[in-house]
Design a protein around this motif. Structure first.
Motif, PDB file in Angstrom:
ATOM      1  N   GLN A   1     -76.994  31.799  75.669  1.00 15.48           N
ATOM      2  CA  GLN A   1     -75.948  31.219  76.993  1.00 15.48           C
ATOM      3  C   GLN A   1     -76.230  29.819  76.829  1.00 15.48           C
ATOM      4  O   GLN A   1     -75.093  29.233  77.260  1.00 15.48           O
ATOM      5  CB  GLN A   1     -76.331  32.078  78.126  1.00 15.48           C
ATOM      6  N   ALA A   2     -77.180  29.136  76.788  1.00  9.26           N
ATOM      7  CA  ALA A   2     -77.293  27.781  76.911  1.00  9.26           C
ATOM      8  C   ALA A   2     -76.557  27.059  76.000  1.00  9.26           C
ATOM      9  O   ALA A   2     -76.249  25.792  76.366  1.00  9.26           O
ATOM     10  CB  ALA A   2     -78.753  27.280  76.605  1.00  9.26           C
ATOM     11  N   ALA A   3     -76.286  27.386  74.882  1.00  6.58           N
ATOM     12  CA  ALA A   3     -75.569  26.877  73.602  1.00  6.58           C
ATOM     13  C   ALA A   3     -73.861  27.014  74.198  1.00  6.58           C
ATOM     14  O   ALA A   3     -73.175  26.523  73.506  1.00  6.58           O
ATOM     15  CB  ALA A   3     -75.781  27.564  72.221  1.00  6.58           C
ATOM     16  N   GLU A   4     -73.545  27.918  75.206  1.00  4.92           N
ATOM     17  CA  GLU A   4     -72.378  28.132  75.531  1.00  4.92           C
ATOM     18  C   GLU A   4     -71.750  27.501  76.754  1.00  4.92           C
ATOM     19  O   GLU A   4     -70.815  27.489  77.490  1.00  4.92           O
ATOM     20  CB  GLU A   4     -72.184  29.625  75.565  1.00  4.92           C
ATOM     21  N   LEU A   5     -72.239  26.137  76.795  1.00  2.00           N
ATOM     22  CA  LEU A   5     -72.100  25.288  78.148  1.00  2.00           C
ATOM     23  C   LEU A   5     -70.586  24.880  77.911  1.00  2.00           C
ATOM     24  O   LEU A   5     -69.937  24.650  76.986  1.00  2.00           O
ATOM     25  CB  LEU A   5     -72.947  23.944  78.132  1.00  2.00           C
ATOM     26  N   SER A   6     -69.878  25.034  79.096  1.00  2.00           N
ATOM     27  CA  SER A   6     -68.546  24.719  79.148  1.00  2.00           C
ATOM     28  C   SER A   6     -68.014  23.320  79.396  1.00  2.00           C
ATOM     29  O   SER A   6     -68.914  22.825  80.374  1.00  2.00           O
ATOM     30  CB  SER A   6     -67.625  26.025  79.970  1.00  2.00           C
ATOM     31  N   PRO A   7     -66.994  22.889  78.908  1.00  2.00           N
ATOM     32  CA  PRO A   7     -66.673  21.457  79.421  1.00  2.00           C
ATOM     33  C   PRO A   7     -66.333  21.450  80.797  1.00  2.00           C
ATOM     34  O   PRO A   7     -65.691  22.086  81.389  1.00  2.00           O
ATOM     35  CB  PRO A   7     -65.417  21.191  78.283  1.00  2.00           C
ATOM     36  N   SER A   8     -66.567  20.079  81.462  1.00  2.00           N
ATOM     37  CA  SER A   8     -66.077  19.843  82.919  1.00  2.00           C
ATOM     38  C   SER A   8     -64.675  19.710  83.079  1.00  2.00           C
ATOM     39  O   SER A   8     -64.111  19.166  82.158  1.00  2.00           O
ATOM     40  CB  SER A   8     -66.956  18.537  83.302  1.00  2.00           C
ATOM     41  N   ALA A   9     -64.173  20.271  83.969  1.00  2.00           N
ATOM     42  CA  ALA A   9     -62.651  20.030  84.384  1.00  2.00           C
ATOM     43  C   ALA A   9     -62.556  18.797  85.072  1.00  2.00           C
ATOM     44  O   ALA A   9     -61.392  18.298  85.217  1.00  2.00           O
ATOM     45  CB  ALA A   9     -62.176  21.220  84.977  1.00  2.00           C
ATOM     46  N   ASP A  10     -63.479  18.031  85.531  1.00  2.00           N
ATOM     47  CA  ASP A  10     -63.324  16.896  86.276  1.00  2.00           C
ATOM     48  C   ASP A  10     -63.144  15.644  85.132  1.00  2.00           C
ATOM     49  O   ASP A  10     -63.547  15.907  84.450  1.00  2.00           O
ATOM     50  CB  ASP A  10     -64.641  16.606  87.089  1.00  2.00           C
ATOM     51  N   PRO A  11     -62.566  14.787  86.005  1.00  2.00           N
ATOM     52  CA  PRO A  11     -62.227  13.605  85.026  1.00  2.00           C
ATOM     53  C   PRO A  11     -63.286  12.771  84.790  1.00  2.00           C
ATOM     54  O   PRO A  11     -64.491  12.708  85.433  1.00  2.00           O
ATOM     55  CB  PRO A  11     -61.186  12.909  85.935  1.00  2.00           C
ATOM     56  N   LEU A  12     -63.189  11.919  83.537  1.00  2.00           N
ATOM     57  CA  LEU A  12     -64.229  11.103  83.242  1.00  2.00           C
ATOM     58  C   LEU A  12     -63.943   9.760  83.869  1.00  2.00           C
ATOM     59  O   LEU A  12     -62.805   8.928  83.220  1.00  2.00           O
ATOM     60  CB  LEU A  12     -64.440  10.837  81.679  1.00  2.00           C
TER      61      LEU A  12
END
Length: 635
Positions: A164-175
């Motif tokens: 599960q730790a390897a399945e981090l999802s990308p943030s939807a918030d802006p950079l």
């Protein structure tokens, strides 16, 4: 001698004479564990690790302990530097079980490689709340035989957590730039205003974080950011953690004053710190930072350079079994008493101001002592870091010896450390390359090759940098969630496939590759490379505000990502006056390429002007008129 006698790793060879029936990691050990239905005792360390030596002497050299290990376990020894995939995976398991990690690492696995119990150092007798190692061995063995369901449940829970730790999802918030602002403020709250650095003891050199603060000072004009950098650099270089006589930095300080070090010297620390001091000199004009940078590089060249052109990994913390013996002094060994700060066993470390005569005299005295073991295994990633440091310093300081050494490292990476397909190996020693390269090997090597191109103007290095960067994307990318795995898709399949994002003690492969892809993407005008880099930044975006010091190099990549694209197309050589002027300052968000070369998009169609070297200043390939005189350059 056990099966480690056939290995090349100095760490594994240190254990080849143990009475323990050690195996290297591999199918032979796993198959025996399956056939005999025994748990695997996995021990992970590295050659310069002091506590690894202690546990080896106390337990692995002890006949009774070894007999117990041999009877009840299949024993596997791993050099963490050769196998970062195994180290990272099982370290996560140990941290999940105990709340902390470190080396030596001791992990108990099922025959299929699933971890179910672990820790770090275990003493031969119970102390400090730790059980005796033999007690632990008996308890684990009994649990495996008598409570197999409990062991299976524990292993299953741990493996699920690792996956599960390897399945981090990308943030939807802006950079956005607010991430940089918030990171700088958070670092200020963690800063030690008296001694520099972040937090209390022990203190580790925060190279990537200091690079970010220099970038933030340049971007925002924040003088507090620069103060954090200079206070930390001055504290680290005062003596103790920094070797005042021979140059170079020890691994870390056990106190908050940067005074008493853990005495091992690692290639990666020195390869990362030399550029920070170099950049601080560019920003402040203070000669002391240039001196530390040069002394650190000279240490690397003197003590770590290999005949084949690459660099060895480390020098040990111990000499003749005594920690710090080479680097510490007694009152009667010739060092002035006012420079001596107590260490232990009547020995002291040096701290204070030394004139050149005294420094030379004490260094010559010290050179007569035995030196610590050198781990002469070459790691591709760390050689990539050394390549970048030498190339940039050679260019900025006009040091031909550093440029020559950088070229030799590049040839070593692309020769002995590469296979017939052009893929990197992880390590090399005694004429043998071992293990396929990992993400950080490709990222660090590509970054170093880019720096060598800028230092020499030779196109070969730019093309090789791009080749390795594109190959890294092919081998390691996660098209579903973004970012990059540590091990290649066609490599050995472990119980979980990891991504690494922590930029301590070295930049993670993810943050370094993002940084490289941004630089090369702007030279090639390749939006896909920038998209791949942004994928990394979106994965770490939500972690940066919580722990900016863990993402120092990711912050450097984010700063580059948010900066207005700015490219220098240089037609000529780095020695031309106009080229030297264009590249003179600290301008970390500008990329440069040397030509002429029509097969590099930034350089296509650009040539000398009336036979003179020319610099084209561009933004997203929209270029101003070429400049041929340094005095006319507006950068």
């Amino acid at each position: 001698m056990n099966r480690l006698a056939n290995e090349t790793s100095p760490y594994l060879l240190q254990h080849a004479g143990n009475p323990v029936e050690w195996y290297p990691w591999g199918e032979e050990a796993l198959e025996r564990a399956r056939l005999e239905d025994k748990p695997i005792l996995l021990s992970i360390g590295y050659a310069a690790c002091h506590w690894c030596h202690v546990m080896a002497h106390e337990s692995f050299e002890d006949e009774q302990t070894a007999a117990l290990m041999n009877q009840r376990f299949v024993n596997v020894k791993v050099d963490r530097e050769e196998r970062p995939d195994l180290d990272s995976l099982y370290m996560d398991a140990v941290v999940a079980l105990t709340g902390h990690g470190g080396w030596p690492m001791t992990v108990f696995l099922t025959p299929s490689g699933e971890p179910f119990l672990g820790g770090t150092y275990f003493p031969p007798e119970p102390r400090h709340g730790l059980p005796a190692f033999r007690q632990l061995l008996e308890a684990v063995s009994d649990a495996y035989r008598e409570r197999r369901d409990d062991v299976a449940r524990q292993a299953g829970t741990l493996v699920d957590a690792l996956r599960q730790a390897a399945e981090l999802s990308p943030s939807a918030d802006p950079l956005t730039e607010s991430l940089l602002t918030d990171a700088a403020r958070a670092l200020q709250r963690q800063f030690d205003p008296e001694w520099g650095g972040f937090g209390g003891a022990p203190k580790f050199p925060p190279a990537s974080t200091l690079e970010f603060l220099l970038r933030w000072h340049r971007r925002s004009g924040d003088d507090q950011a620069l103060e954090m950098v200079t206070r930390t650099l001055d504290g680290m270089a005062a003596g103790g953690m920094y070797d005042l006589l021979g140059g170079g930095f020890h691994r870390y300080s056990v106190d908050e004053r940067w005074l008493v070090p853990h005495f091992e010297k690692m290639l990666y620390d020195n390869a990362l710190l030399a550029p920070v001091y170099l950049h601080a000199w560019l920003v402040t004009g203070e000669a002391r930072y240039r001196e530390v940078a040069e002394e650190t590089l000279e240490y690397m060249l003197r003590e770590l350079r290999l005949p084949e052109g690459g660099f060895a990994s480390a020098q040990d913390a111990d000499t003749d079994g005594v920690e710090g013996l080479t680097f510490t002094w007694t009152a009667d060994e010739g060092a002035p008493s006012e420079l001596l700060e107590p260490f232990e066993h009547g020995r002291s470390v040096l701290r204070g101001e030394l004139d050149e005569e005294l420094k030379g005299r004490l260094f010559e005295l010290r050179e007569q002592r035995p030196k610590p073991l050198r781990d002469d295994k070459a790691i591709a990633a760390w050689n990539g870091l050394a390549l970048a440091a030498l190339a940039e310093a050679g260019r900025r300081l006009r040091r031909a010896d550093c440029i020559d050494a950088a070229r030799a490292v590049a040839e070593f990476l692309l020769g002995p450390l590469s296979d017939e397909r052009g893929r990197l190996h992880r390590s090399w020693r005694a004429g043998q390359a071992r293990n396929p390269g990992y993400l950080d090997d490709y990222a660090d090597a590509a970054n170093g090759l880019y720096e060598l191109h800028v230092a020499t103007g030779e196109l070969r290095w730019l093309h090789e940098a791009m080749r390795l960067a594109r190959l890294a994307v092919e081998l390691f990318s996660d098209e579903q969630r973004g970012g990059f795995f540590l091990a290649a898709a066609d490599g050995e399949q472990l119980v979980a496939r990891k991504k690494e994002f922590d930029d301590n003690p070295t930049p993670s492969g993810n943050s370094m590759l993002a940084f490289v892809l941004l630089r090369l993407g702007r030279i090639w005008g390749d939006d896909e490379l920038e998209r791949q880099a942004a994928g990394v930044l979106r994965l770490v975006r939500d972690g940066i505000p919580r722990a900016p010091s863990a993402f120092g190099h990711a912050l450097n990549a984010l700063d580059l990502y948010l900066a207005p694209p700015r490219e220098l197309a240089v037609i000529g050589t780095p020695e031309d006056d106009v080229a030297r002027a264009a590249l003179a300052g600290f301008d970390p968000d500008t990329v440069a390429a040397f030509g002429p070369a029509d097969d590099v998009p930034l350089l296509a169609g650009k040539d000398y002007v009336d036979g003179k070297a020319a610099v084209y200043v561009c933004e997203r390939f929209t270029c101003k008129a070429p400049v041929t005189e340094a005095s006319e350059l507006v950068v």
